[in-house]
Motif scaffolding. Structure first.
Motif, PDB file in Angstrom:
ATOM      1  N   THR A  30       0.769  -1.051   0.287  1.00 50.34           N
ATOM      2  CA  THR A  30       0.216  -0.195  -0.560  1.00 50.34           C
ATOM      3  C   THR A  30       0.647   1.630   0.287  1.00 50.34           C
ATOM      4  O   THR A  30       0.395   2.465  -0.450  1.00 50.34           O
ATOM      5  CB  THR A  30      -0.823  -0.015   1.173  1.00 50.34           C
ATOM      6  OG1 THR A  30       0.027  -0.619   2.059  1.00 50.34           O
ATOM      7  CG2 THR A  30      -1.745  -1.304   1.271  1.00 50.34           C
ATOM      8  N   ALA A  31       1.748   1.105   0.272  1.00 49.17           N
ATOM      9  CA  ALA A  31       2.509   2.527   0.102  1.00 49.17           C
ATOM     10  C   ALA A  31       3.492   3.212  -1.415  1.00 49.17           C
ATOM     11  O   ALA A  31       3.511   4.061  -1.578  1.00 49.17           O
ATOM     12  CB  ALA A  31       4.203   2.239   0.709  1.00 49.17           C
ATOM     13  N   ARG A  32       3.281   1.782  -2.284  1.00 47.93           N
ATOM     14  CA  ARG A  32       3.472   2.025  -3.610  1.00 47.93           C
ATOM     15  C   ARG A  32       2.097   1.757  -4.198  1.00 47.93           C
ATOM     16  O   ARG A  32       2.195   2.081  -5.183  1.00 47.93           O
ATOM     17  CB  ARG A  32       4.358   1.420  -3.940  1.00 47.93           C
ATOM     18  CG  ARG A  32       6.030   1.783  -3.823  1.00 47.93           C
ATOM     19  CD  ARG A  32       6.330   0.867  -3.572  1.00 47.93           C
ATOM     20  NE  ARG A  32       6.910  -0.227  -2.452  1.00 47.93           N
ATOM     21  CZ  ARG A  32       7.442  -0.216  -1.271  1.00 47.93           C
ATOM     22  NH1 ARG A  32       8.463   0.664  -1.381  1.00 47.93           N
ATOM     23  NH2 ARG A  32       7.232  -0.570  -0.058  1.00 47.93           N
ATOM     24  N   VAL A  33       1.323   1.584  -3.945  1.00 47.76           N
ATOM     25  CA  VAL A  33      -0.675   1.669  -4.782  1.00 47.76           C
ATOM     26  C   VAL A  33      -0.351   2.943  -5.284  1.00 47.76           C
ATOM     27  O   VAL A  33      -0.162   4.068  -4.682  1.00 47.76           O
ATOM     28  CB  VAL A  33      -1.385   1.215  -3.229  1.00 47.76           C
ATOM     29  CG1 VAL A  33      -2.107   2.655  -3.006  1.00 47.76           C
ATOM     30  CG2 VAL A  33      -2.678   0.485  -4.394  1.00 47.76           C
ATOM     31  N   PRO A  34      -1.440   3.007  -6.527  1.00 47.57           N
ATOM     32  CA  PRO A  34      -1.665   1.812  -7.527  1.00 47.57           C
ATOM     33  C   PRO A  34      -0.709   1.616  -8.253  1.00 47.57           C
ATOM     34  O   PRO A  34       0.356   1.906  -8.656  1.00 47.57           O
ATOM     35  CB  PRO A  34      -2.884   2.569  -7.666  1.00 47.57           C
ATOM     36  CG  PRO A  34      -2.387   3.283  -8.349  1.00 47.57           C
ATOM     37  CD  PRO A  34      -1.639   4.079  -7.117  1.00 47.57           C
ATOM     38  N   THR A 241       2.631  -2.085   3.310  1.00 46.99           N
ATOM     39  CA  THR A 241       3.486  -1.444   3.751  1.00 46.99           C
ATOM     40  C   THR A 241       3.148   0.303   4.368  1.00 46.99           C
ATOM     41  O   THR A 241       4.474   0.836   4.193  1.00 46.99           O
ATOM     42  CB  THR A 241       4.475  -1.258   2.473  1.00 46.99           C
ATOM     43  OG1 THR A 241       3.371  -1.102   1.582  1.00 46.99           O
ATOM     44  CG2 THR A 241       5.254  -3.020   2.333  1.00 46.99           C
ATOM     45  N   ASP A 242       1.926   0.241   4.282  1.00 43.60           N
ATOM     46  CA  ASP A 242       1.566   1.484   4.677  1.00 43.60           C
ATOM     47  C   ASP A 242       0.631   1.330   5.794  1.00 43.60           C
ATOM     48  O   ASP A 242       1.382   0.519   6.448  1.00 43.60           O
ATOM     49  CB  ASP A 242       0.796   2.661   3.283  1.00 43.60           C
ATOM     50  CG  ASP A 242       0.347   4.222   3.754  1.00 43.60           C
ATOM     51  OD1 ASP A 242       1.472   4.615   4.440  1.00 43.60           O
ATOM     52  OD2 ASP A 242      -0.272   5.002   3.272  1.00 43.60           O
ATOM     53  N   SER A 243       0.007   2.669   6.646  1.00 42.12           N
ATOM     54  CA  SER A 243      -0.690   2.760   7.878  1.00 42.12           C
ATOM     55  C   SER A 243      -1.650   1.862   7.731  1.00 42.12           C
ATOM     56  O   SER A 243      -2.456   1.580   6.775  1.00 42.12           O
ATOM     57  CB  SER A 243      -1.112   3.837   8.131  1.00 42.12           C
ATOM     58  OG  SER A 243      -2.379   3.931   8.957  1.00 42.12           O
ATOM     59  N   LEU A 246      -5.471   2.357   7.329  1.00 42.10           N
ATOM     60  CA  LEU A 246      -6.070   2.915   6.727  1.00 42.10           C
ATOM     61  C   LEU A 246      -6.738   1.807   5.751  1.00 42.10           C
ATOM     62  O   LEU A 246      -7.368   1.887   5.210  1.00 42.10           O
ATOM     63  CB  LEU A 246      -4.736   3.717   5.823  1.00 42.10           C
ATOM     64  CG  LEU A 246      -4.735   5.187   6.554  1.00 42.10           C
ATOM     65  CD1 LEU A 246      -3.591   6.033   5.555  1.00 42.10           C
ATOM     66  CD2 LEU A 246      -5.767   6.225   6.205  1.00 42.10           C
ATOM     67  N   ASP A 266       8.243  -3.253   6.601  1.00 45.39           N
ATOM     68  CA  ASP A 266       8.229  -2.424   5.459  1.00 45.39           C
ATOM     69  C   ASP A 266       9.169  -2.907   4.346  1.00 45.39           C
ATOM     70  O   ASP A 266      10.666  -3.832   4.863  1.00 45.39           O
ATOM     71  CB  ASP A 266       9.746  -1.917   6.947  1.00 45.39           C
ATOM     72  CG  ASP A 266      10.271  -0.690   6.063  1.00 45.39           C
ATOM     73  OD1 ASP A 266      10.097  -0.102   4.909  1.00 45.39           O
ATOM     74  OD2 ASP A 266      11.338   0.915   6.663  1.00 45.39           O
ATOM     75  N   ALA A 268      10.798  -1.216   2.217  1.00 46.48           N
ATOM     76  CA  ALA A 268      11.085   0.398   1.365  1.00 46.48           C
ATOM     77  C   ALA A 268      13.224  -0.208   0.542  1.00 46.48           C
ATOM     78  O   ALA A 268      13.799   0.165  -0.361  1.00 46.48           O
ATOM     79  CB  ALA A 268      11.328   1.732   1.950  1.00 46.48           C
TER      80      ALA A 268
END
Lengths: 269, 269
Positions: A30-34, A241-243, A246, A266, A268
């Motif tokens: 999700t840190a890199r979606v979409p 990978t994100d919050s 959410l 993580d 990254a």
């Protein structure tokens, strides 16, 4: 299994239903979606990174639960890991080809809805032609469907107007015999898509999606089920990978069951 | 200047108009777009990485040309680099407070449209209250506006229906005296937003956006212009982290001029 975000949860939902005794680890990047709007190199890089994490976590098979990643990164992921890898495009192509092969075999037109990336990749036309080269495939990118579904606007006047704008020329010009929902988000809108398609064509058109077809392909790969097939409560482990906060609400909506734990990881690098 | 993608180009467009003799380097972190739906830590990490790249490239000031990044990452970026950093929220807040302070000062209600992230951050209510704590701010996240603008659907029945859904309760309940377009994509839809607002309120409401206000703030920071203020052709350098090809068309649309060169950079680290 992995996806760029929540979409692949419609596939997980089918896997939990078909394979209730298997343990699933779902990673949403999700840190890199979409990924659907991104280029092939980027999608491959992200996919390989997540796939390595899945193998490191002990997975014995990987499902690429995202059409865009299936289109761009299947070979790259297969080259990067030593466990079997299943995509969500091939199983649907097999199912559609089988459905349209049953006599009478005059039905030859397949319409595909997908993200811009999936459509540009020509992954569906290629996969269908590889199985049955008499099938004629027509495609249409529907970039607004993903944000609509994530906003929770899956029915009503706005989704219907948007679906009509995308579907009208595609269906009117090609009168397809099968309609593939070529993005894992789209099954959340299948009611409005089916209704609009019926209004345009004056008849029902069968919808095909990745969930059930992929579950069947995975079941075949994993071999005969244990004789004790009594269903157990779904217990997939979810990582993003994100919050995680959410992700919780929308994950419950996609999975059709309460979700109370989502882990943060993580990647990254 | 930087943004997660193309949105910040509406700010660049204003900078090119107001500061025609300055040289701009624009970085769109398109491999990780969008930031508006992501968590604060993620947005801070991405912002700091891009800001360091800008300093390494020789920039003498940084504009965070993204509302979500301005909301979450202004302090983190200021802490990470030694050049002055300007955000796109403070300048708009100053401009709105000034406009509503002119007598008669009975107009006290400000409506803000933004991404989910920007709205959740309360950056606009905080920035406005810091300048004039008699202002009353009302917010509404409009997550579908960004994909609509990127799809090029900036006018017509669908954008109007979506704008009406977002604006109707916000405007009807609060009858605002100023409407802030709190996302750099939204100016591309300003015509439909203004029309829908007029239809709901029965009067015009002044729209405020980041471009001009930020250009004024930057001009002030950079000091008096050279006496020779004859305009030169815009020549901003554009860099993206995903495929440059995907960026070209949409960049021309946002900048309102042809764009022929976009460089690819890798910030994956």
């Amino acid at each position: 299994m992995f996806d760029s975000g929540v979409g692949g949860l419609t596939v997980l939902r089918a896997l939990e239903r078909h394979l209730p005794r298997d343990a699933f680890l779902y990673v949403g990047d999700t840190a890199r979606v979409p990924w659907g709007t991104k280029g092939p190199d980027t999608v491959q890089r992200y996919s390989v990174r997540v796939a390595r994490h899945l193998v490191d976590s002990g997975c014995r098979a990987i499902v690429i639960a995202c059409n865009t990643a299936s289109a761009f990164a299947l070979e790259a992921v297969r080259a990067a890991v030593s466990v079997p890898v299943i995509d969500v495009i091939t199983p649907v192509a097999v199912e559609v080809a089988r459905a349209l092969a049953a006599p009478p075999a005059s039905a030859r037109h397949v319409a595909v809805l997908g993200t811009r990336g999936t459509v540009a990749s020509h992954a569906y036309p290629r996969a269908l032609a590889a199985i049955d080269n008499t099938l004629i495939t027509h495609q249409r990118p529907c970039p607004l469907f993903v944000p609509l579904v994530e906003e929770g606007w899956v029915d009503g006047a706005v989704p219907e107007a948007i679906a009509r704008t995308y579907l009208d020329p595609l269906l009117r010009e090609n009168s397809p015999d099968a309609l593939i929902l070529g993005c894992t988000h789209y099954p959340m809108m299948s009611a409005v898509i089916a209704r609009v398609a019926r209004a345009i064509l004056g008849r029902d058109v069968p919808l095909f999606e990745s969930g059930d077809a992929t579950a069947n392909a995975l079941a075949e790969l994993l071999g005969a089920p244990s004789p004790d097939t009594r269903p157990v409560a779904p217990s997939a482990r979810l990582q993003v990978t994100d919050s995680p906060e959410l992700f919780l609400d929308i994950a419950s909506r996609f999975l059709g069951r309460p979700v109370d734990t989502v882990e943060h990881i993580d990647l990254a690098g």
